[in-house]
Scaffold this active site. Sequence first.
Site, PDB file in Angstrom:
ATOM      1  N   LYS A  96       0.075 -12.937  -1.311  1.00 24.23           N
ATOM      2  CA  LYS A  96      -0.551 -13.485  -2.521  1.00 24.23           C
ATOM      3  C   LYS A  96       0.472 -14.059  -3.502  1.00 24.23           C
ATOM      4  O   LYS A  96       1.673 -13.843  -3.360  1.00 24.23           O
ATOM      5  CB  LYS A  96      -1.404 -12.396  -3.172  1.00 24.23           C
ATOM      6  N   ARG A 111       1.952  -2.817   0.052  1.00 25.17           N
ATOM      7  CA  ARG A 111       1.183  -2.827  -1.196  1.00 25.17           C
ATOM      8  C   ARG A 111       1.665  -1.755  -2.160  1.00 25.17           C
ATOM      9  O   ARG A 111       1.735  -1.984  -3.362  1.00 25.17           O
ATOM     10  CB  ARG A 111      -0.300  -2.641  -0.910  1.00 25.17           C
ATOM     11  N   ASN A 122      -2.616  -7.022  -5.446  1.00 29.12           N
ATOM     12  CA  ASN A 122      -2.014  -6.100  -4.492  1.00 29.12           C
ATOM     13  C   ASN A 122      -1.117  -6.759  -3.449  1.00 29.12           C
ATOM     14  O   ASN A 122      -0.906  -6.220  -2.379  1.00 29.12           O
ATOM     15  CB  ASN A 122      -3.105  -5.269  -3.811  1.00 29.12           C
ATOM     16  N   HIS A 150      -3.240  -9.808   1.627  1.00 26.30           N
ATOM     17  CA  HIS A 150      -4.558  -9.657   2.235  1.00 26.30           C
ATOM     18  C   HIS A 150      -4.334  -9.579   3.740  1.00 26.30           C
ATOM     19  O   HIS A 150      -3.555 -10.364   4.295  1.00 26.30           O
ATOM     20  CB  HIS A 150      -5.446 -10.864   1.921  1.00 26.30           C
ATOM     21  N   PHE A 152     -15.263  -6.587  -9.109  1.00 23.45           N
ATOM     22  CA  PHE A 152     -13.920  -7.157  -9.018  1.00 23.45           C
ATOM     23  C   PHE A 152     -13.887  -8.500  -8.299  1.00 23.45           C
ATOM     24  O   PHE A 152     -12.821  -9.119  -8.176  1.00 23.45           O
ATOM     25  CB  PHE A 152     -12.972  -6.176  -8.314  1.00 23.45           C
ATOM     26  N   ARG A 203      -2.722  -4.254   9.061  1.00 20.66           N
ATOM     27  CA  ARG A 203      -3.357  -3.485   7.986  1.00 20.66           C
ATOM     28  C   ARG A 203      -2.621  -2.198   7.664  1.00 20.66           C
ATOM     29  O   ARG A 203      -2.495  -1.827   6.513  1.00 20.66           O
ATOM     30  CB  ARG A 203      -4.812  -3.174   8.338  1.00 20.66           C
TER      31      ARG A 203
END
Length: 168
Positions: free
Chosen positions: A46, A138, A148, A151, A95, A118
């Site tokens: 991000k 994260r 965070n 993704h 959110f 993940r």
Amino acid sequence: MYQFHFFICSKRCSHPLFYLLIISSEINCFSGTVEAMTSKFLVVLKPEIVAHRVLTQVALSELRKNGIEIEEMRQMRIDGTLAKSLYKQHEGKFFYDRLVRHISSGDVIAMRVNGNARKCIGSSRLWPRMEPPVQPIRQKFALSDVRNVAHASDEDVAQKELELFRLL
């Protein structure tokens, strides 16, 4: 996806053989186990991490160190339409607007990876904190649950998300 453990044959054997034992379908990239690399997933770094070149390098190194193979990578800007499609499953949640606004606020790095990232990226829930040697990406860098830093697609939507980003 399977977790594999290798065992060396005991001294009774005339030569060391490696035995492969399938333990479970749970994979932990922090335990040093070997991951079956058969699935393609989307990982997006991000804007808050992409804005800092050193942090981007650290995140990419963490993925590689934990056995995630990066097959294709592209720096891009996500528009509102793509962001809404990416987070469609969260539509209506409190959110949702913050997620869409955040991921479209700057450049991101979208990647097609081989292996489920993940576990290496970690949960979007940052608490309780893990101890530093096992902290996922994260927990190391996130500013909040929404901001965070990454993704990673779930198995059930990975193909669809890769198609959204044209990373097939």
